[in-house]
Structure formats: structure tokens, C-alpha cells
Design a protein around this motif. Structure first.
Motif, PDB file in Angstrom:
ATOM      1  N   ASP A 165       0.818  -1.215   0.000  1.00 32.87           N
ATOM      2  CA  ASP A 165       0.000   0.000   0.000  1.00 32.87           C
ATOM      3  C   ASP A 165       0.854   1.268   0.000  1.00 32.87           C
ATOM      4  O   ASP A 165       0.599   2.220   0.748  1.00 32.87           O
ATOM      5  CB  ASP A 165      -0.965   0.016   1.190  1.00 32.87           C
ATOM      6  N   GLY A 166       1.898   1.284  -0.832  1.00 36.64           N
ATOM      7  CA  GLY A 166       2.719   2.473  -0.975  1.00 36.64           C
ATOM      8  C   GLY A 166       3.919   2.548  -0.053  1.00 36.64           C
ATOM      9  O   GLY A 166       4.708   3.490  -0.134  1.00 36.64           O
ATOM     10  N   THR A 167       4.085   1.578   0.822  1.00 35.66           N
ATOM     11  CA  THR A 167       5.218   1.533   1.740  1.00 35.66           C
ATOM     12  C   THR A 167       6.036   0.279   1.469  1.00 35.66           C
ATOM     13  O   THR A 167       5.479  -0.781   1.179  1.00 35.66           O
ATOM     14  CB  THR A 167       4.729   1.520   3.204  1.00 35.66           C
ATOM     15  N   LEU A 168       7.355   0.399   1.554  1.00 34.64           N
ATOM     16  CA  LEU A 168       8.207  -0.771   1.382  1.00 34.64           C
ATOM     17  C   LEU A 168       8.147  -1.638   2.633  1.00 34.64           C
ATOM     18  O   LEU A 168       8.402  -1.157   3.750  1.00 34.64           O
ATOM     19  CB  LEU A 168       9.653  -0.348   1.124  1.00 34.64           C
ATOM     20  N   LEU A 169       7.826  -2.913   2.453  1.00 29.74           N
ATOM     21  CA  LEU A 169       7.757  -3.847   3.567  1.00 29.74           C
ATOM     22  C   LEU A 169       8.769  -4.965   3.339  1.00 29.74           C
ATOM     23  O   LEU A 169       8.688  -5.694   2.352  1.00 29.74           O
ATOM     24  CB  LEU A 169       6.351  -4.425   3.713  1.00 29.74           C
ATOM     25  N   LEU A 170       9.718  -5.082   4.254  1.00 35.63           N
ATOM     26  CA  LEU A 170      10.738  -6.122   4.181  1.00 35.63           C
ATOM     27  C   LEU A 170      10.315  -7.307   5.043  1.00 35.63           C
ATOM     28  O   LEU A 170      10.040  -7.149   6.232  1.00 35.63           O
ATOM     29  CB  LEU A 170      12.086  -5.576   4.673  1.00 35.63           C
ATOM     30  N   VAL A 171      10.251  -8.482   4.434  1.00 34.18           N
ATOM     31  CA  VAL A 171      10.010  -9.721   5.162  1.00 34.18           C
ATOM     32  C   VAL A 171      11.362 -10.423   5.263  1.00 34.18           C
ATOM     33  O   VAL A 171      11.954 -10.784   4.242  1.00 34.18           O
ATOM     34  CB  VAL A 171       8.999 -10.614   4.413  1.00 34.18           C
ATOM     35  N   PHE A 172      11.883 -10.575   6.468  1.00 31.49           N
ATOM     36  CA  PHE A 172      13.229 -11.108   6.609  1.00 31.49           C
ATOM     37  C   PHE A 172      13.297 -12.230   7.644  1.00 31.49           C
ATOM     38  O   PHE A 172      12.441 -12.355   8.529  1.00 31.49           O
ATOM     39  CB  PHE A 172      14.218  -9.991   6.981  1.00 31.49           C
ATOM     40  N   GLY A 173      14.320 -13.044   7.491  1.00 36.69           N
ATOM     41  CA  GLY A 173      14.575 -14.115   8.433  1.00 36.69           C
ATOM     42  C   GLY A 173      15.996 -14.015   8.959  1.00 36.69           C
ATOM     43  O   GLY A 173      16.862 -13.384   8.350  1.00 36.69           O
ATOM     44  N   ASP A 174      16.259 -14.664  10.100  1.00 32.76           N
ATOM     45  CA  ASP A 174      17.599 -14.693  10.687  1.00 32.76           C
ATOM     46  C   ASP A 174      17.654 -15.859  11.661  1.00 32.76           C
ATOM     47  O   ASP A 174      16.626 -16.492  11.942  1.00 32.76           O
ATOM     48  CB  ASP A 174      17.905 -13.354  11.376  1.00 32.76           C
ATOM     49  N   LEU A 188       9.465  -5.579   8.540  1.00 28.96           N
ATOM     50  CA  LEU A 188      10.051  -4.276   8.836  1.00 28.96           C
ATOM     51  C   LEU A 188       9.668  -3.293   7.747  1.00 28.96           C
ATOM     52  O   LEU A 188       9.882  -3.568   6.558  1.00 28.96           O
ATOM     53  CB  LEU A 188      11.586  -4.383   8.914  1.00 28.96           C
ATOM     54  N   PHE A 189       9.109  -2.142   8.132  1.00 27.04           N
ATOM     55  CA  PHE A 189       8.861  -1.071   7.173  1.00 27.04           C
ATOM     56  C   PHE A 189      10.173  -0.342   6.894  1.00 27.04           C
ATOM     57  O   PHE A 189      10.936  -0.040   7.811  1.00 27.04           O
ATOM     58  CB  PHE A 189       7.810  -0.098   7.701  1.00 27.04           C
ATOM     59  N   VAL A 190      10.420  -0.070   5.622  1.00 25.36           N
ATOM     60  CA  VAL A 190      11.650   0.579   5.171  1.00 25.36           C
ATOM     61  C   VAL A 190      11.333   2.033   4.840  1.00 25.36           C
ATOM     62  O   VAL A 190      10.370   2.322   4.118  1.00 25.36           O
ATOM     63  CB  VAL A 190      12.227  -0.139   3.940  1.00 25.36           C
ATOM     64  N   THR A 191      12.153   2.954   5.350  1.00 25.31           N
ATOM     65  CA  THR A 191      11.918   4.383   5.192  1.00 25.31           C
ATOM     66  C   THR A 191      12.884   4.983   4.178  1.00 25.31           C
ATOM     67  O   THR A 191      14.104   4.818   4.304  1.00 25.31           O
ATOM     68  CB  THR A 191      12.096   5.100   6.540  1.00 25.31           C
ATOM     69  N   HIS A 192      12.370   5.685   3.173  1.00 22.70           N
ATOM     70  CA  HIS A 192      13.223   6.446   2.255  1.00 22.70           C
ATOM     71  C   HIS A 192      13.770   7.672   2.983  1.00 22.70           C
ATOM     72  O   HIS A 192      13.026   8.414   3.625  1.00 22.70           O
ATOM     73  CB  HIS A 192      12.420   6.897   1.033  1.00 22.70           C
ATOM     74  N   THR A 193      15.093   7.897   2.881  1.00 22.95           N
ATOM     75  CA  THR A 193      15.710   9.041   3.552  1.00 22.95           C
ATOM     76  C   THR A 193      16.291  10.057   2.579  1.00 22.95           C
ATOM     77  O   THR A 193      16.763  11.111   2.998  1.00 22.95           O
ATOM     78  CB  THR A 193      16.837   8.574   4.497  1.00 22.95           C
ATOM     79  N   ASN A 203      15.135  -2.116  15.194  1.00 19.29           N
ATOM     80  CA  ASN A 203      14.459  -2.023  16.487  1.00 19.29           C
ATOM     81  C   ASN A 203      12.948  -2.041  16.316  1.00 19.29           C
ATOM     82  O   ASN A 203      12.215  -2.321  17.266  1.00 19.29           O
ATOM     83  CB  ASN A 203      14.869  -0.736  17.204  1.00 19.29           C
ATOM     84  N   ARG A 204      12.482  -1.723  15.103  1.00 16.86           N
ATOM     85  CA  ARG A 204      11.048  -1.709  14.811  1.00 16.86           C
ATOM     86  C   ARG A 204      10.618  -2.912  13.972  1.00 16.86           C
ATOM     87  O   ARG A 204       9.528  -2.921  13.397  1.00 16.86           O
ATOM     88  CB  ARG A 204      10.673  -0.402  14.125  1.00 16.86           C
ATOM     89  N   ALA A 205      11.462  -3.928  13.925  1.00 13.39           N
ATOM     90  CA  ALA A 205      11.044  -5.183  13.308  1.00 13.39           C
ATOM     91  C   ALA A 205       9.895  -5.763  14.136  1.00 13.39           C
ATOM     92  O   ALA A 205       9.925  -5.711  15.366  1.00 13.39           O
ATOM     93  CB  ALA A 205      12.213  -6.156  13.262  1.00 13.39           C
ATOM     94  N   ALA A 233      17.240  -7.453  17.579  1.00 15.37           N
ATOM     95  CA  ALA A 233      16.557  -6.161  17.691  1.00 15.37           C
ATOM     96  C   ALA A 233      15.111  -6.363  17.307  1.00 15.37           C
ATOM     97  O   ALA A 233      14.766  -7.277  16.553  1.00 15.37           O
ATOM     98  CB  ALA A 233      17.215  -5.122  16.785  1.00 15.37           C
ATOM     99  N   GLY A 234      14.240  -5.491  17.838  1.00 15.54           N
ATOM    100  CA  GLY A 234      12.827  -5.549  17.486  1.00 15.54           C
ATOM    101  C   GLY A 234      12.033  -6.530  18.333  1.00 15.54           C
ATOM    102  O   GLY A 234      12.492  -7.018  19.376  1.00 15.54           O
ATOM    103  N   GLU A 235      10.833  -6.824  17.858  1.00 13.90           N
ATOM    104  CA  GLU A 235       9.954  -7.739  18.582  1.00 13.90           C
ATOM    105  C   GLU A 235      10.441  -9.179  18.484  1.00 13.90           C
ATOM    106  O   GLU A 235      11.010  -9.592  17.472  1.00 13.90           O
ATOM    107  CB  GLU A 235       8.525  -7.636  18.033  1.00 13.90           C
ATOM    108  N   LYS A 236      10.174  -9.931  19.549  1.00 14.74           N
ATOM    109  CA  LYS A 236      10.529 -11.348  19.575  1.00 14.74           C
ATOM    110  C   LYS A 236       9.308 -12.203  19.215  1.00 14.74           C
ATOM    111  O   LYS A 236       9.221 -12.758  18.136  1.00 14.74           O
ATOM    112  CB  LYS A 236      11.062 -11.750  20.945  1.00 14.74           C
ATOM    113  N   ARG A 237       8.361 -12.287  20.143  1.00 14.91           N
ATOM    114  CA  ARG A 237       7.140 -13.070  19.914  1.00 14.91           C
ATOM    115  C   ARG A 237       6.077 -12.648  20.910  1.00 14.91           C
ATOM    116  O   ARG A 237       6.399 -12.129  21.985  1.00 14.91           O
ATOM    117  CB  ARG A 237       7.403 -14.580  20.012  1.00 14.91           C
ATOM    118  N   PRO A 238       4.797 -12.856  20.580  1.00 14.07           N
ATOM    119  CA  PRO A 238       3.739 -12.517  21.535  1.00 14.07           C
ATOM    120  C   PRO A 238       3.709 -13.490  22.708  1.00 14.07           C
ATOM    121  O   PRO A 238       4.073 -14.662  22.560  1.00 14.07           O
ATOM    122  CB  PRO A 238       2.457 -12.610  20.692  1.00 14.07           C
ATOM    123  N   VAL A 239       3.289 -12.974  23.844  1.00 16.40           N
ATOM    124  CA  VAL A 239       3.178 -13.781  25.057  1.00 16.40           C
ATOM    125  C   VAL A 239       1.734 -13.713  25.544  1.00 16.40           C
ATOM    126  O   VAL A 239       1.173 -12.623  25.697  1.00 16.40           O
ATOM    127  CB  VAL A 239       4.132 -13.276  26.161  1.00 16.40           C
TER     128      VAL A 239
END
Length: 248
Positions: A165-174, A188-193, A203-205, A233-239
Motif C-alpha cells: 500500500d505504498g510503503t516498502l515492507l521487508l520480510v526477513f529471516g535470521d 520491517l517497514f523501510v523508510t526512504h531518507t 528495532n522496529r522489526a 533487535a525488534g519484537e521477539k514473539r507474543p506472550v
């Protein structure tokens, strides 16, 4: 596809770490408000697909529902025929998941995980196949409007973030996936700078919608979006509170 989450715009220049931490805390509070809202991730209790070629009757589905239940339409593409499929989603503002949700665990804020990368637009975008969690290995093509080039721990990556919807969304694994963080990867939403540059603030993953309700069909990280080192960094999992299943 995914639930958009309000997030603070990334600055063009580095800012005071204390301010960044405060913004991150505000982002966390907004995340909680969003996922526990009457149309948030935790509220989705059923996705009901109509037979091929049919469109469900939304008014009929809404008739007789209690005041805490909302019904909306959803559409997807049939993996075999390529034809549109239509369905209904049922959202319960008093769902058991909302009632039993405790928190989403997170890593401590770390400014070292705020990374700048180069961005090269692809004329006309390209279609990249993303496997989805409920498609039994099938892939759905999503529009990737450009390449994100990033060097992390000495290894070069060319990442594919799709247009959400007009925003870059990165789906990543690690390597944290499945043990510390949500098993199917994170978003993770990616911001153009600026011209040719983007910011990835890991941190906002965040945990994808399917981490809060099994009624979603989330995209999974393609091979090029899988990092070789742990992204702590970022969220881990819901509890959830004792006795409530994490997958419901």
C-alpha cells in the motif's frame, strides 16, 4: 496481506539516542494499541473463503452478529487458476486472544541496529515469488519496486522489499527465528531518507499478523532476505497468559 502499523518517520540525520529511544517506546505503545484493537491482529477469529467464482453476501454475514463482531470482505488470487477468490473475515473485539494477550517481548533498543542502505528503483518494478505460510509451498508474486543493497557483518545482501500500500515492507529471516523470535520471520517497514538511500531500523522489526492469529496468510522471507547472523533487535514473539495457545 499485512497490517500497517503507525511508525515514526526516520530522520535524515542521526538524532539524540535518548530521543530515538523515546520514539521507539511510543512506537511500542502504538503497536500494542493496534494489535489489540477491534480490527487488530488479535481480533481476527475467522477467514471464510467462498467457493470458486462466487462472491459472499456481506450483508447476510453481518446480520445477527453481536455488536463486538465486525465482518469485512477479503480477496486473493487462486494459485492454480489465477482468478480472484473472495472471502469474509470476522473480527471479534472481545476475542479470546485479546482477552488472554499479555505482551510482545522485545530486544532492548540498540542504535547499532539502525542501518542505512542504498536503494535502486527497478523501472516498472518486478514480480518476486513469496511463499506464504498457509499455501503449502506455493508462491504468490508481489511487486518489488527496487533493490536494497546492504553490507552486514562483512556480507553483502540485495534485499527484496515489496510494495505494501505504498510503503516498502521487508520480510526477513535470521537465526533467531523459531527459538527467540517468531518462527516464520519478521516484518520491517523501510523508510526512504533521500535520493537512493533508505533506513532500516531493526528495532522496529515486528511479528507478522500470523503470529497473532492463524487466520492470516503471511508471506515468508525469500532466500535473499535471510541474514546469516542473529538480528537481535525488534519484537521477539507474543506472550499470552498461562493456558492460552500461542497459535489459535
Amino acid at each position: 496481506m499485512s497490517e500497517a502499523v503507525s511508525h515514526a518517520a526516520a530522520p535524515d540525520q542521526p538524532t539524540d539516542p535518548a530521543t530515538d529511544w523515546t520514539d521507539w517506546e511510543a512506537w511500542r505503545a502504538e503497536r500494542r494499541r493496534s494489535i489489540t484493537s477491534s480490527s487488530g491482529n488479535l481480533a481476527l477469529v475467522e477467514t471464510r473463503w467462498a467457493p470458486a467464482g462466487e462472491r459472499p453476501d456481506l450483508d447476510a454475514a453481518r446480520a445477527g452478529q453481536p455488536g463486538n463482531v465486525t465482518v469485512t470482505m477479503v480477496e486473493r488470487t487462486d494459485l492454480v487458476t489465477g482468478e480472484p477468490e473472495h472471502g469474509l473475515r470476522f473480527w471479534d473485539a472481545q476475542s479470546p486472544a485479546i482477552q488472554n494477550f499479555d505482551r510482545t517481548d522485545v530486544f532492548p533498543y540498540d542504535p547499532a541496529w539502525v542501518l542505512e542502505a542504498s536503494y535502486t528503483p527497478v523501472p516498472g518494478a518486478r514480480r518476486v515469488g513469496f511463499e506464504h505460510i498457509r499455501d503449502n509451498g506455493g508462491t504468490r508474486d508481489l511487486a518489488v519496486p527496487g533493490d536494497i543493497a546492504l553490507t552486514l557483518d562483512g556480507q553483502d545482501y540485495v534485499l527484496s522489499a515489496f510494495d505494501d500500500d505504498g510503503t516498502l515492507l521487508l520480510v526477513f529471516g535470521d537465526p533467531t527465528n523459531g527459538d527467540i523470535t517468531y518462527g516464520a520471520g519478521r516484518f520491517l517497514f523501510v523508510t526512504h531518507t533521500g535520493e537512493g538511500r533508505v533506513l532500516l531500523d531493526f528495532n522496529r522489526a515486528f511479528v507478522p499478523p500470523c503470529g497473532f492469529s492463524d487466520q492470516y496468510n503471511c508471506p515468508m522471507p525469500p532466500r535473499q532476505n535471510r541474514f546469516h547472523l542473529p538480528v537481535e533487535a525488534g519484537e521477539k514473539r507474543p506472550v499470552f497468559r498461562d493456558g492460552f495457545p500461542a497459535q489459535h
